[in-house]
Design an enzyme around this catalytic site. Structure first.
Site, PDB file in Angstrom:
ATOM      1  N   ARG A  46     -44.570  41.305 -34.188  1.00 33.84           N
ATOM      2  CA  ARG A  46     -45.854  41.123 -33.187  1.00 33.84           C
ATOM      3  C   ARG A  46     -46.562  40.063 -33.837  1.00 33.84           C
ATOM      4  NH1 ARG A  46     -45.322  46.654 -33.643  1.00 33.84           N
ATOM      5  NH2 ARG A  46     -44.769  47.389 -31.573  1.00 33.84           N
ATOM      6  N   LYS A  74     -50.577  27.975 -25.928  1.00 33.71           N
ATOM      7  CA  LYS A  74     -49.826  28.569 -24.740  1.00 33.71           C
ATOM      8  C   LYS A  74     -48.095  28.258 -25.380  1.00 33.71           C
ATOM      9  CE  LYS A  74     -51.956  27.559 -20.556  1.00 33.71           C
ATOM     10  NZ  LYS A  74     -52.097  26.986 -19.221  1.00 33.71           N
ATOM     11  N   GLU A  93     -50.344  12.744 -20.120  1.00 38.96           N
ATOM     12  CA  GLU A  93     -51.227  13.448 -20.658  1.00 38.96           C
ATOM     13  C   GLU A  93     -52.443  13.041 -21.248  1.00 38.96           C
ATOM     14  OE1 GLU A  93     -50.520  16.720 -19.819  1.00 38.96           O
ATOM     15  OE2 GLU A  93     -48.444  17.023 -19.826  1.00 38.96           O
ATOM     16  N   LYS A 131     -58.992  18.701 -25.803  1.00 37.16           N
ATOM     17  CA  LYS A 131     -58.294  19.903 -25.272  1.00 37.16           C
ATOM     18  C   LYS A 131     -58.926  21.063 -26.309  1.00 37.16           C
ATOM     19  CE  LYS A 131     -54.018  22.281 -24.659  1.00 37.16           C
ATOM     20  NZ  LYS A 131     -52.488  22.391 -24.102  1.00 37.16           N
ATOM     21  N   GLU A 176     -57.459  31.021 -20.242  1.00 36.92           N
ATOM     22  CA  GLU A 176     -57.585  30.340 -18.774  1.00 36.92           C
ATOM     23  C   GLU A 176     -58.027  31.357 -17.869  1.00 36.92           C
ATOM     24  OE1 GLU A 176     -54.368  27.572 -18.056  1.00 36.92           O
ATOM     25  OE2 GLU A 176     -54.343  27.977 -15.816  1.00 36.92           O
ATOM     26  N   ARG A 189     -60.271  26.171 -18.469  1.00 40.10           N
ATOM     27  CA  ARG A 189     -58.983  25.676 -19.065  1.00 40.10           C
ATOM     28  C   ARG A 189     -58.071  25.323 -17.779  1.00 40.10           C
ATOM     29  NH1 ARG A 189     -55.483  27.773 -24.144  1.00 40.10           N
ATOM     30  NH2 ARG A 189     -53.592  26.228 -23.837  1.00 40.10           N
ATOM     31  N   ASN A 221     -54.864  21.680 -16.020  1.00 41.11           N
ATOM     32  CA  ASN A 221     -53.698  21.478 -15.023  1.00 41.11           C
ATOM     33  C   ASN A 221     -53.820  20.348 -14.114  1.00 41.11           C
ATOM     34  OD1 ASN A 221     -52.897  23.784 -16.300  1.00 41.11           O
ATOM     35  ND2 ASN A 221     -53.710  25.104 -15.010  1.00 41.11           N
ATOM     36  N   HIS A 272     -50.574  19.186 -12.520  1.00 41.04           N
ATOM     37  CA  HIS A 272     -49.482  20.094 -12.646  1.00 41.04           C
ATOM     38  C   HIS A 272     -49.312  20.930 -11.667  1.00 41.04           C
ATOM     39  CE1 HIS A 272     -50.421  18.475 -16.760  1.00 41.04           C
ATOM     40  NE2 HIS A 272     -49.320  19.128 -17.352  1.00 41.04           N
ATOM     41  N   HIS A 277     -45.391  20.494 -11.554  1.00 40.77           N
ATOM     42  CA  HIS A 277     -44.395  21.697 -11.994  1.00 40.77           C
ATOM     43  C   HIS A 277     -43.447  21.830 -10.536  1.00 40.77           C
ATOM     44  CE1 HIS A 277     -46.654  23.570 -15.315  1.00 40.77           C
ATOM     45  NE2 HIS A 277     -46.135  22.442 -15.604  1.00 40.77           N
ATOM     46  N   HIS A 293     -41.250  16.232 -17.574  1.00 42.52           N
ATOM     47  CA  HIS A 293     -42.607  16.475 -17.407  1.00 42.52           C
ATOM     48  C   HIS A 293     -43.843  15.713 -17.194  1.00 42.52           C
ATOM     49  CE1 HIS A 293     -45.768  19.749 -17.880  1.00 42.52           C
ATOM     50  NE2 HIS A 293     -46.466  18.939 -18.519  1.00 42.52           N
TER      51      HIS A 293
HETATM   52  N1  LIG Z   1     -47.775  24.857 -24.478  1.00 44.83           N
HETATM   53  C1  LIG Z   1     -48.355  23.900 -23.752  1.00 44.83           C
HETATM   54  O1  LIG Z   1     -49.850  23.932 -23.735  1.00 44.83           O
HETATM   55  C2  LIG Z   1     -47.668  22.815 -23.136  1.00 44.83           C
HETATM   56  C3  LIG Z   1     -48.366  21.867 -22.799  1.00 44.83           C
HETATM   57  C4  LIG Z   1     -47.905  20.585 -22.178  1.00 44.83           C
HETATM   58  C5  LIG Z   1     -46.615  20.874 -21.993  1.00 44.83           C
HETATM   59  N2  LIG Z   1     -45.622  21.654 -22.479  1.00 44.83           N
HETATM   60  C6  LIG Z   1     -44.295  21.866 -22.385  1.00 44.83           C
HETATM   61  O2  LIG Z   1     -43.728  20.579 -23.060  1.00 44.83           O
HETATM   62  C7  LIG Z   1     -42.373  20.419 -22.695  1.00 44.83           C
HETATM   63  C8  LIG Z   1     -42.243  19.062 -22.854  1.00 44.83           C
HETATM   64  O3  LIG Z   1     -42.378  18.624 -24.322  1.00 44.83           O
HETATM   65  P1  LIG Z   1     -41.833  16.954 -24.720  1.00 44.83           P
HETATM   66  O4  LIG Z   1     -41.925  16.112 -23.764  1.00 44.83           O
HETATM   67  O5  LIG Z   1     -42.059  16.969 -25.973  1.00 44.83           O
HETATM   68  O6  LIG Z   1     -40.015  17.382 -24.341  1.00 44.83           O
HETATM   69  P2  LIG Z   1     -38.837  17.762 -25.514  1.00 44.83           P
HETATM   70  O7  LIG Z   1     -39.466  18.690 -26.437  1.00 44.83           O
HETATM   71  O8  LIG Z   1     -37.750  17.994 -24.646  1.00 44.83           O
HETATM   72  O9  LIG Z   1     -38.730  16.273 -26.316  1.00 44.83           O
HETATM   73  C9  LIG Z   1     -38.425  15.123 -25.397  1.00 44.83           C
HETATM   74  C10 LIG Z   1     -37.223  14.415 -26.014  1.00 44.83           C
HETATM   75  O10 LIG Z   1     -37.463  13.949 -27.131  1.00 44.83           O
HETATM   76  C11 LIG Z   1     -36.638  14.148 -28.179  1.00 44.83           C
HETATM   77  N3  LIG Z   1     -37.501  13.884 -29.417  1.00 44.83           N
HETATM   78  C12 LIG Z   1     -38.505  14.527 -29.847  1.00 44.83           C
HETATM   79  N4  LIG Z   1     -39.110  13.831 -30.884  1.00 44.83           N
HETATM   80  C13 LIG Z   1     -38.404  13.095 -30.972  1.00 44.83           C
HETATM   81  C14 LIG Z   1     -38.667  11.802 -31.936  1.00 44.83           C
HETATM   82  N5  LIG Z   1     -39.680  11.783 -32.886  1.00 44.83           N
HETATM   83  N6  LIG Z   1     -38.044  10.484 -31.853  1.00 44.83           N
HETATM   84  C15 LIG Z   1     -36.896  10.571 -30.890  1.00 44.83           C
HETATM   85  N7  LIG Z   1     -36.439  11.590 -30.213  1.00 44.83           N
HETATM   86  C16 LIG Z   1     -37.433  12.712 -30.081  1.00 44.83           C
HETATM   87  C17 LIG Z   1     -36.255  15.589 -28.024  1.00 44.83           C
HETATM   88  O11 LIG Z   1     -34.967  15.838 -28.581  1.00 44.83           O
HETATM   89  C18 LIG Z   1     -36.176  15.614 -26.478  1.00 44.83           C
HETATM   90  O12 LIG Z   1     -34.687  14.928 -26.337  1.00 44.83           O
HETATM   91  C19 LIG Z   1     -42.136  21.114 -21.416  1.00 44.83           C
HETATM   92  O13 LIG Z   1     -41.486  22.291 -21.550  1.00 44.83           O
HETATM   93  C20 LIG Z   1     -43.746  21.554 -21.186  1.00 44.83           C
HETATM   94  O14 LIG Z   1     -43.538  22.770 -20.135  1.00 44.83           O
HETATM   95  C21 LIG Z   1     -46.115  22.790 -22.910  1.00 44.83           C
HETATM   96 ZN   LIG Z   2     -48.520  19.067 -19.195  1.00 45.06          ZN
END
Ligand SMILES: NC(=O)c1ccc[n+]([C@@H]2O[C@H](COP(=O)([O-])OP(=O)(O)OC[C@H]3O[C@@H](n4cnc5c(N)ncnc54)[C@H](O)[C@@H]3O)[C@@H](O)[C@H]2O)c1
Ligand SMILES: [Zn+2]
Length: 376
Positions: A127, A149, A191, A233, A243, A247, A251, A254, A258, A273
């Site tokens: 948990r 999130k 973003e 943020k 949210e 919050r 979006n 988004h 999405h 994304h």
């Molecule tokens: N939790 C939240 O509040 C929130 C907010 C926005 C987005 N998200 C989520 O985040 C995800 C997207 O995140 P992302 O864009 O970081 O994607 P990701 O984690 O897939 O990273 C993108 C790519 O970059 C590579 N990578 C990561 N760090 C690197 C580095 N320093 N050097 C070289 N390559 C590197 C990874 O291996 C991957 O191939 C989505 O799933 C989205 O839904 C969540």
């Molecule tokens: Zn986003």
């Protein structure tokens, strides 16, 4: 806005769940000492992806080198497909197998995919095992690592399975971003722009006037932009952690974004994304214009800036098409941004004047999307 290079700290104020975000170049190394303070005699599990492990092995080795801490590493395949039941199960079982307790620490070392997956896994084991984020993408540093999130995707839609689970510390080392492919840098930048467009017009002005170049090239503007984004943020999350109100402003772009990600089946070769968010924000501004809320000049400024940095702004830029207006609307209904069947959109009255619009008529969305799909 003048920029000074130094380590900065943003506090996320959430009563018993408050934490710091440390931002700086090379911060991951110095901050290891902070993690050590949090975890005397405890165990640590680093969860990362294959790409990040290969490129930033030295940081992982440094974490492993912390004295008196038993450290493990678990590696998942890179990419959105890892936000799945399968990977969640494997990570959770791995943590349990190593007999982690609540006071131990799980470290998400990677982009948003790793942060979302690892945070959700940490929330479930016993948990809730303590959880630290070391985000390695711009998107993760300015957005996904902050706010708690966590979650995975369902075949029926993105992020439909998850929990609110706050980290105890976020370490944003901007030097880790030097190795990011340009496409990922741009995606994260979408973003950053989002915060300007929500309610910080002067931040948008600064980015547009050229600060974006320093963010991409690793100048001091990068730390500044990460700080401003995290503060923006953190302020919204502190007001509305789960949210129920404000919050939802985060979006912006988004609801459309999405739906587009779902339309390409989360295929990152076609759309990542942040690119979906860039097109989504452009659509949100053009839709607001169509509804008579915002001037054409403001719409042009936004789309021109996104174009200038190399982000997509139109549906036609997604290779292979995105289906019909009806199928996109159906995807929006699957998204979480629906209250009792009514679509919630973030619309805008100008740059930095976004607001939550409830009860948007589906027919007006369909008409708008049909027009967008036809436009050259
Ligand atoms: N939790 C939240 O509040 C929130 C907010 C926005 C987005 N998200 C989520 O985040 C995800 C997207 O995140 P992302 O864009 O970081 O994607 P990701 O984690 O897939 O990273 C993108 C790519 O970059 C590579 N990578 C990561 N760090 C690197 C580095 N320093 N050097 C070289 N390559 C590197 C990874 O291996 C991957 O191939 C989505 O799933 C989205 O839904 C969540
Ligand atoms: Zn986003």
């Amino acid at each position: 806005m003048s920029v000074e290079l130094r380590t900065q700290c943003v506090h996320v104020n959430l009563a018993g769940r408050s934490y710091d975000i440390k931002i700086g170049r090379g911060e991951a190394y110095s901050a290891l000492q902070e993690i050590k303070k949090l975890a005397p005699k405890s165990r640590m599990m680093i969860v990362t992806d294959e790409t990040v492990l290969k490129i930033h092995n030295a940081t992982v080795v440094a974490i492993f080198g912390i004295e008196n801490v038993e450290t493990y590493c678990y590696v998942v395949p890179p990419g959105e497909a890892s936000k799945s039941w399968t990977q969640l199960g494997v990570v959770v079982e791995h943590i349990i197998e190593k007999k982690f307790e609540r006071g131990d620490i799980i470290i998400a070392f990677g982009g948003g995919v790793i942060g979302d997956l690892t945070g959700f896994a940490a929330s479930m084991v016993r948990r809730g095992v303590r959880f630290v984020q070391i985000p390695t993408t711009l998107l993760a540093q300015v957005d996904s690592s902050v706010g708690g999130k966590t979650g995975i995707n369902s075949p029926q839609g993105k992020n439909l399975i998850g929990a609110f689970y706050q980290p105890i510390l976020v370490l944003a080392d901007t030097a880790l971003l030097d190795t990011l492919p340009i496409r990922e840098m741009r995606a994260g930048y979408a973003e950053v722009v989002k915060y300007g467009l929500i309610d910080k017009p002067e931040f948008f002005d600064w980015l547009e006037a050229g600060a974006w170049k320093g963010i991409f090239s690793g100048g001091p503007e990068r730390e500044e932009a990460v700080r401003i984004s995290c503060e923006a943020k953190a302020a919204i999350v502190a007001r509305d952690e789960t949210e129920t109100g404000d919050r939802a402003l985060l979006n912006l772009g988004h609801t459309f974004g999405h739906a587009l990600e779902q339309a390409v089946n989360y295929d990152s070769k076609r759309l990542v994304h942040g690119e979906g968010v860039a097109i989504g924000m452009s659509l949100a501004h053009r839709f607001s214009h169509k509804l008579g809320l915002i001037s054409g000049q403001d719409v042009t400024r936004v789309t021109k800036h996104l174009d200038d940095v190399g982000l997509p702004t139109r549906l036609q830029q997604i290779k292979g098409g995105v289906g019909t207006a009806d199928s996109l609307l159906q995807a929006m209904y699957q998204d979480k941004k629906v209250t009792r069947g009514k679509l919630n959109f973030i619309l805008t009255k100008g740059i930095g004047k976004s607001f939550i619009a409830r009860d948007i008529e589906p027919s007006s969305v369909i008409e708008f999307l049909k027009h967008e799909l036809r436009a050259d």
